[in-house]
Motif scaffolding. Structure first.
Motif, PDB file in Angstrom:
ATOM      1  N   GLU A  57      -4.502  10.415   4.637  1.00 30.97           N
ATOM      2  CA  GLU A  57      -3.477  11.322   4.106  1.00 30.97           C
ATOM      3  C   GLU A  57      -2.354  10.529   3.427  1.00 30.97           C
ATOM      4  O   GLU A  57      -1.927  10.845   2.317  1.00 30.97           O
ATOM      5  N   ASN A  58      -1.865   9.522   4.128  1.00 30.20           N
ATOM      6  CA  ASN A  58      -0.744   8.737   3.619  1.00 30.20           C
ATOM      7  C   ASN A  58      -1.056   8.106   2.270  1.00 30.20           C
ATOM      8  O   ASN A  58      -0.200   8.020   1.384  1.00 30.20           O
ATOM      9  N   SER A  59      -2.304   7.651   2.096  1.00 30.72           N
ATOM     10  CA  SER A  59      -2.651   6.893   0.903  1.00 30.72           C
ATOM     11  C   SER A  59      -2.698   7.747  -0.355  1.00 30.72           C
ATOM     12  O   SER A  59      -2.629   7.207  -1.469  1.00 30.72           O
ATOM     13  N   VAL A  60      -2.846   9.062  -0.230  1.00 34.66           N
ATOM     14  CA  VAL A  60      -2.797   9.936  -1.408  1.00 34.66           C
ATOM     15  C   VAL A  60      -1.540  10.806  -1.401  1.00 34.66           C
ATOM     16  O   VAL A  60      -1.472  11.816  -2.093  1.00 34.66           O
ATOM     17  N   ASP A  61      -0.535  10.391  -0.638  1.00 31.50           N
ATOM     18  CA  ASP A  61       0.714  11.135  -0.517  1.00 31.50           C
ATOM     19  C   ASP A  61       1.797  10.419  -1.325  1.00 31.50           C
ATOM     20  O   ASP A  61       2.272   9.352  -0.924  1.00 31.50           O
ATOM     21  N   ILE A  62       2.148  10.983  -2.467  1.00 26.53           N
ATOM     22  CA  ILE A  62       3.214  10.411  -3.296  1.00 26.53           C
ATOM     23  C   ILE A  62       4.580  10.961  -2.878  1.00 26.53           C
ATOM     24  O   ILE A  62       5.620  10.366  -3.149  1.00 26.53           O
ATOM     25  N   TYR A  63       4.576  12.091  -2.202  1.00 26.35           N
ATOM     26  CA  TYR A  63       5.809  12.761  -1.782  1.00 26.35           C
ATOM     27  C   TYR A  63       6.707  11.843  -0.946  1.00 26.35           C
ATOM     28  O   TYR A  63       7.938  11.950  -0.978  1.00 26.35           O
ATOM     29  N   HIS A  64       6.092  10.904  -0.213  1.00 25.20           N
ATOM     30  CA  HIS A  64       6.872  10.079   0.709  1.00 25.20           C
ATOM     31  C   HIS A  64       7.479   8.846   0.051  1.00 25.20           C
ATOM     32  O   HIS A  64       8.249   8.128   0.692  1.00 25.20           O
ATOM     33  N   PHE A  65       7.149   8.562  -1.213  1.00 19.66           N
ATOM     34  CA  PHE A  65       7.403   7.233  -1.753  1.00 19.66           C
ATOM     35  C   PHE A  65       8.882   6.839  -1.686  1.00 19.66           C
ATOM     36  O   PHE A  65       9.244   5.803  -1.135  1.00 19.66           O
ATOM     37  N   ARG A  66       9.755   7.661  -2.257  1.00 22.67           N
ATOM     38  CA  ARG A  66      11.171   7.280  -2.288  1.00 22.67           C
ATOM     39  C   ARG A  66      11.812   7.328  -0.910  1.00 22.67           C
ATOM     40  O   ARG A  66      12.707   6.546  -0.610  1.00 22.67           O
ATOM     41  N   ALA A  67      11.368   8.241  -0.064  1.00 28.48           N
ATOM     42  CA  ALA A  67      11.960   8.360   1.262  1.00 28.48           C
ATOM     43  C   ALA A  67      11.574   7.180   2.152  1.00 28.48           C
ATOM     44  O   ALA A  67      12.418   6.595   2.841  1.00 28.48           O
ATOM     45  N   LEU A  68      10.294   6.790   2.115  1.00 21.32           N
ATOM     46  CA  LEU A  68       9.800   5.792   3.057  1.00 21.32           C
ATOM     47  C   LEU A  68       9.932   4.373   2.542  1.00 21.32           C
ATOM     48  O   LEU A  68      10.138   3.438   3.324  1.00 21.32           O
ATOM     49  N   HIS A  69       9.805   4.179   1.225  1.00 18.45           N
ATOM     50  CA  HIS A  69       9.735   2.829   0.663  1.00 18.45           C
ATOM     51  C   HIS A  69      11.031   2.448  -0.066  1.00 18.45           C
ATOM     52  O   HIS A  69      11.005   1.928  -1.174  1.00 18.45           O
TER      53      HIS A  69
END
Length: 439
Positions: A209-221
């Motif tokens: 799931e995480n690997s195709v989840d772009i929604y998290h990019f700015r929040a997590l990285h």
């Protein structure tokens, strides 16, 4: 319209409700030991599974040994040049016939009793053969060979003798993305020597799931976002690009690059000295493929999920990740970098550097991803919240990259296979339509 799948009596794990635009997954799917055991027989024993890339066995007598779907196998290019996949188990008493992860060998010797097998799988040596009766035949004791096949250099195996699909049929719409990756070189792609082996104390599906989840990019990285900005690159915004369901559990997302791409998209983070060559390479691809396809090959980032456990991320570098379950609450991850064989040495060094900086297990992003999936796994210990929600984007005609369509496609196939369906249902995989959500 609620999707009704053939399922036994009992609470469903996946609740897929198109009428209410709701997609939920019971968190038992990540924590239940019985479900984890069923996955091995219902999914990993039935699907085509990624073994490795043909460049890892570049010439006759080369091999790699690794676990695939919980089974030890050897992928060997025989002395005849043919790639085969064998069970890594002696047909005499079962010991591993290959204990090294990679190398060159014209034969494999079992250390238990010195039975020896050619790299084409034939039993060629048995010590003290007069200890066996007249009915003993070496031909009956060759290594067990698994059905295998390749597409554009990617080699897969299936343990299901009744698997009805060819590999190309199984890959469905994912072949388009493997084409985009392999077309990055006229002379072929190769795995850069060296693999990163790591893991996480979390269920394997969380990393898919995480690997195709772009929604998290700015929040997590956030650290990597700051790093890119310091080098003059613009990190991805919350909108732009699109997600796709590719059929049979496969999915992908595409978006404009935020950082440089070794092939062939320049930003200041790669330095001015390589800019002319990178831009010249981009121009050659326009001549070769036309402007539209060249842009997709050289100027677009993508993450491709091939069901059940293969991820290919093609961005500032290309990583191939095989994500294997170890029970319900642990996974093993094997990551390698892929690159054009004809890449200039200094561009290759840039690729390797940025691969490790972002995609490697000690880079900016992967530790964040490991930490967050482990956090999810711990959160599931509190059973007050029963479901995880993957509904984002179900209300849209045009799926965006921050939507969860690829993850939903994964879970729909998981649900079909776990309930005995052969996954024959056809799925639209065109970006820009809600057909991808329909059955």
């Amino acid at each position: 319209m609620t999707i009704e799948l053939r399922r036994p009596v009992g609470d469903p794990i996946v609740i897929d409700d198109l009428e209410r635009l709701s997609f939920r997954v019971d968190r038992r799917a990540y924590t239940d030991d019985d479900l984890a055991a069923r996955e091995m027989t219902s999914i990993f024993d039935r699907c085509w599974l990624y073994v490795g890339h043909e460049s890892e066995v570049p010439g006759p007598d080369s091999y790699v040994a690794r676990d695939v779907g919980g089974r030890p196998v050897v992928m060997a290019r025989g002395s005849d040049g043919v790639i085969r996949v064998f069970a890594n188990s002696c047909t005499h008493r079962g010991a591993l016939i290959c204990s090294q992860p990679a190398g060159q060998a014209r034969s494999f010797r079992c250390p238990y009793h010195d039975w020896t097998f050619s790299n084409q799988g034939d039993l060629v040596g048995v010590p003290i053969p007069d200890g066996y009766g007249p009915g003993f035949r070496k031909a009956d004791f060759g290594l067990a060979r698994h059905r295998s096949d390749g597409y554009r250099g990617f080699v897969f195996v299936t343990f299901d003798p009744e698997q009805p699909r060819t590999l190309t049929e199984y890959l469905a719409g994912a072949t388009e993305y493997l084409d985009l990756i392999d077309d990055q070189s006229e002379v072929g792609m190769e795995v850069i020597q060296g693999a990163q082996l790591h893991g996480a104390r979390a269920n394997w599906k969380l990393m898919m799931e995480n690997s195709v989840d772009i929604y998290h990019f700015r929040a997590l990285h956030k650290r990597y976002v700051g790093y890119m900005e310091s080098l003059g690159s613009v990190p991805p915004r919350r909108r732009g690009g699109f997600g796709r369901a590719l059929g049979l559990g496969h999915g992908a997302n595409e978006l404009p690059p935020a950082a440089a791409r070794p092939l062939a998209y320049w930003t200041p983070m790669f330095g001015a000295e390589v800019r002319p060559r990178i831009e010249a390479t981009a121009a050659r691809f326009v001549d070769r493929f036309g402007a539209e396809r060249a842009e997709r090959i050289t100027g677009t980032n993508r993450a491709v999920l091939i069901f059940p456990n293969l991820m290919i991320i093609d961005a500032i570098a290309i990583t191939i990740r095989k994500i294997d379950p170890i029970g319900a609450g642990q996974m093993a991850i094997t990551s390698v970098a892929l690159a054009p064989k004809d890449e200039d040495p200094d561009i290759r060094e840039l690729r390797k550097s940025h691969y490790l900086t972002f995609l490697g297990p000690a880079g900016f992003a992967t530790p964040d991803d490991v930490e967050i999936v482990e956090s999810c796994q711990r959160g599931y210990l509190n059973r007050a919240v029963r479901y995880s929600d993957l509904s984002r984007g179900m209300n849209k005609e045009v799926p965006e990259t921050t939507d969860e369509l690829p993850a939903r496609e994964f879970w729909r196939q998981w649900d079909r296979l776990m309930h005995g369906d052969d996954g024959h249902v056809e799925v639209a995989h065109r970006a820009g339509t809600r057909g991808a959500e329909l059955r």
